[in-house]
Design a protein around this motif. Structure first.
Motif, short mmCIF file in Angstrom:
data_model
loop_
_atom_site.label_atom_id
_atom_site.label_comp_id
_atom_site.label_asym_id
_atom_site.label_seq_id
_atom_site.Cartn_x
_atom_site.Cartn_y
_atom_site.Cartn_z
N LEU A 107 0.83 -1.21 0.00
CA LEU A 107 0.00 0.00 0.00
C LEU A 107 0.86 1.26 0.00
CD1 LEU A 107 -2.80 -1.12 2.47
CD2 LEU A 107 -3.06 -0.67 0.03
N ALA A 108 2.01 1.21 0.66
CA ALA A 108 2.90 2.38 0.65
C ALA A 108 3.31 2.73 -0.78
CB ALA A 108 4.14 2.09 1.49
N CYS A 109 3.49 1.72 -1.61
CA CYS A 109 3.86 1.95 -3.01
C CYS A 109 2.65 2.33 -3.85
CB CYS A 109 4.52 0.69 -3.58
SG CYS A 109 5.97 0.13 -2.66
N TYR A 110 1.57 1.62 -3.66
CA TYR A 110 0.34 1.87 -4.41
C TYR A 110 -0.19 3.28 -4.17
CZ TYR A 110 -4.43 0.61 -6.11
OH TYR A 110 -5.63 0.52 -6.78
N LEU A 111 -0.07 3.75 -2.93
CA LEU A 111 -0.59 5.06 -2.54
C LEU A 111 0.50 6.13 -2.49
CD1 LEU A 111 -2.85 3.81 0.40
CD2 LEU A 111 -3.63 4.58 -1.85
N GLU A 112 1.57 5.91 -3.21
CA GLU A 112 2.74 6.79 -3.11
C GLU A 112 2.38 8.26 -3.27
OE1 GLU A 112 6.42 7.47 -6.06
OE2 GLU A 112 6.44 5.52 -5.06
N GLU A 113 1.48 8.57 -4.19
CA GLU A 113 1.15 9.97 -4.46
C GLU A 113 0.47 10.67 -3.29
OE1 GLU A 113 0.03 10.36 -9.06
OE2 GLU A 113 -1.09 8.81 -8.02
N SER A 114 -0.20 9.89 -2.44
CA SER A 114 -1.01 10.53 -1.39
C SER A 114 -0.45 10.33 0.01
CB SER A 114 -2.45 9.99 -1.44
OG SER A 114 -2.47 8.59 -1.35
N LEU A 115 0.77 9.79 0.12
CA LEU A 115 1.38 9.57 1.43
C LEU A 115 2.62 10.45 1.59
CD1 LEU A 115 1.29 5.67 1.76
CD2 LEU A 115 -0.35 7.33 2.67
N ALA A 116 2.83 10.91 2.79
CA ALA A 116 4.06 11.65 3.10
C ALA A 116 5.25 10.69 3.06
CB ALA A 116 3.96 12.28 4.49
N PRO A 117 6.42 11.18 2.65
CA PRO A 117 7.60 10.30 2.54
C PRO A 117 7.90 9.53 3.82
CG PRO A 117 8.04 12.39 1.49
CD PRO A 117 6.72 12.55 2.18
N GLU A 118 7.76 10.17 4.97
CA GLU A 118 8.09 9.48 6.22
C GLU A 118 7.10 8.35 6.50
OE1 GLU A 118 5.86 13.34 7.30
OE2 GLU A 118 7.43 12.68 5.90
N GLN A 119 5.85 8.53 6.09
CA GLN A 119 4.88 7.47 6.28
C GLN A 119 5.18 6.29 5.35
OE1 GLN A 119 0.82 8.60 6.59
NE2 GLN A 119 0.06 6.51 6.36
N ARG A 120 5.53 6.58 4.11
CA ARG A 120 5.88 5.51 3.18
C ARG A 120 7.06 4.70 3.71
NH1 ARG A 120 5.64 9.56 -0.83
NH2 ARG A 120 7.87 9.29 -1.29
N ARG A 121 8.06 5.42 4.21
CA ARG A 121 9.23 4.71 4.75
C ARG A 121 8.84 3.82 5.92
NH1 ARG A 121 11.81 9.71 3.51
NH2 ARG A 121 11.44 10.49 5.62
N GLY A 122 7.99 4.34 6.80
CA GLY A 122 7.55 3.54 7.93
C GLY A 122 6.81 2.28 7.51
N MET A 123 6.02 2.39 6.47
CA MET A 123 5.20 1.25 6.05
C MET A 123 6.01 0.16 5.34
SD MET A 123 1.81 3.36 4.77
CE MET A 123 0.81 1.93 4.34
#
Length: 284
Positions: free
Chosen positions: A131-147
């Motif tokens: 989901l971090a990759c799928y939702l890349e456009e709508s997530l903050a970078p720090e949240q993507r890294r955490g996921m």
């Protein structure tokens, strides 16, 4: 719409139109291939329910990618919608990962189904990363890294572009697509225009190829091939516009036909492989 093993071309169509689609595809390939040892290693890195609860609010359709037909018509961007409007959503992606990719981890009795508790923790880790990759456009970078951190620290190898499907004829084509240069991309685009009058033949041929794979229990292999094709598509510099105007169907059909090449009717093989054969002739 749901994402399923039977409808992998639809999932691939969404992934190749998302910036993080190739990375999401790699995570899904990893889920398809998980061993018991992999599941245990993933579960051991579970980030905890509190951390996952903080991320849950962002698990929605990517921002800006869902508009009604009326809105699109009023905006005069019906064609643009082919490049941006998804067939599925984040919930469909997570369900695919948990129920289709990790199907063997479910215990069933009649109409009841429960996922093995240890596998459920591993599914959380994989779902977060996908989901971090799928939702890349709508997530903050720090949240993507955490996921994605739990997956990356688990020691489980991610099935990215370096991992072949294992079918040489498929891997050769995917390698060529991933290595596309300007001439190859132009050949694919020209081919789509030339074959456009025959596009009505694609869906029935694709349906029959998928049916053959289902009855011979090759759907999981075919699913891995379609996901690998989504990775190759983006690595080859092909775009969301290319996908929307028919190029993804051409690539997806090629891969599906080659996965079932020993079983497929000659006429269906001709339809699905016409694009690749045309490009190969044009590029030498």
């Amino acid at each position: 719409m749901p994402y399923t093993l039977v409808g992998m071309s639809a999932l691939g169509f969404d992934l190749v139109r998302l910036p993080g689609g190739a990375r999401a595809a790699a995570v899904l390939r990893t889920a398809l291939a998980c061993t018991d040892a992999d599941l245990a290693a993933l579960a051991a890195r579970h980030p905890g329910d509190l951390a996952r609860a903080r991320w849950a609010g962002a698990a929605s359709v990517p921002a800006g990618r869902t508009r009604t037909a009326d809105e699109l018509a009023r905006a005069g961007v019906a064609l643009r919608s082919l490049e941006t409007s998804l067939l599925g959503d984040a919930a469909a992606l997570e369900r695919f990962l948990r129920h289709d990719a990790l199907e063997r981890t479910w215990v069933r009795s009649g109409d009841l189904a429960v996922q093995d508790p240890s596998a459920s923790g591993a599914a959380d880790v994989l779902a977060d990363a996908a989901l971090a990759c799928y939702l890349e456009e709508s997530l903050a970078p720090e949240q993507r890294r955490g996921m994605v951190t739990a997956l990356l620290r688990s020691g489980v190898g991610v099935r990215d572009h370096t991992v072949p499907v294992g079918l040489p004829v498929v891997d050769d084509v995917l390698g060529a697509i991933a290595a596309s240069d300007d001439a190859a991309r132009r050949a694919w685009r020209d081919m789509v225009d030339r074959l456009r009058p025959r596009t009505g033949l694609w869906a029935p041929a694709m349906h029959r190829a998928t049916w053959v794979l289902a009855v011979t229990e090759r759907l999981r292999v075919a699913a891995d091939a379609q996901l690998a094709a989504a990775v190759a598509f983006q690595r080859g510099g092909l775009t969301a516009r290319d996908a929307a105007y028919g190029l993804w169907n051409a690539v997806s059909g090629t891969v599906q036909a080659l996965t079932a090449v020993d079983l497929l009717d000659e006429a269906d093989a001709e339809v699905l492989l016409a694009a690749w054969q045309d490009v190969r002739r044009a590029t030498g």
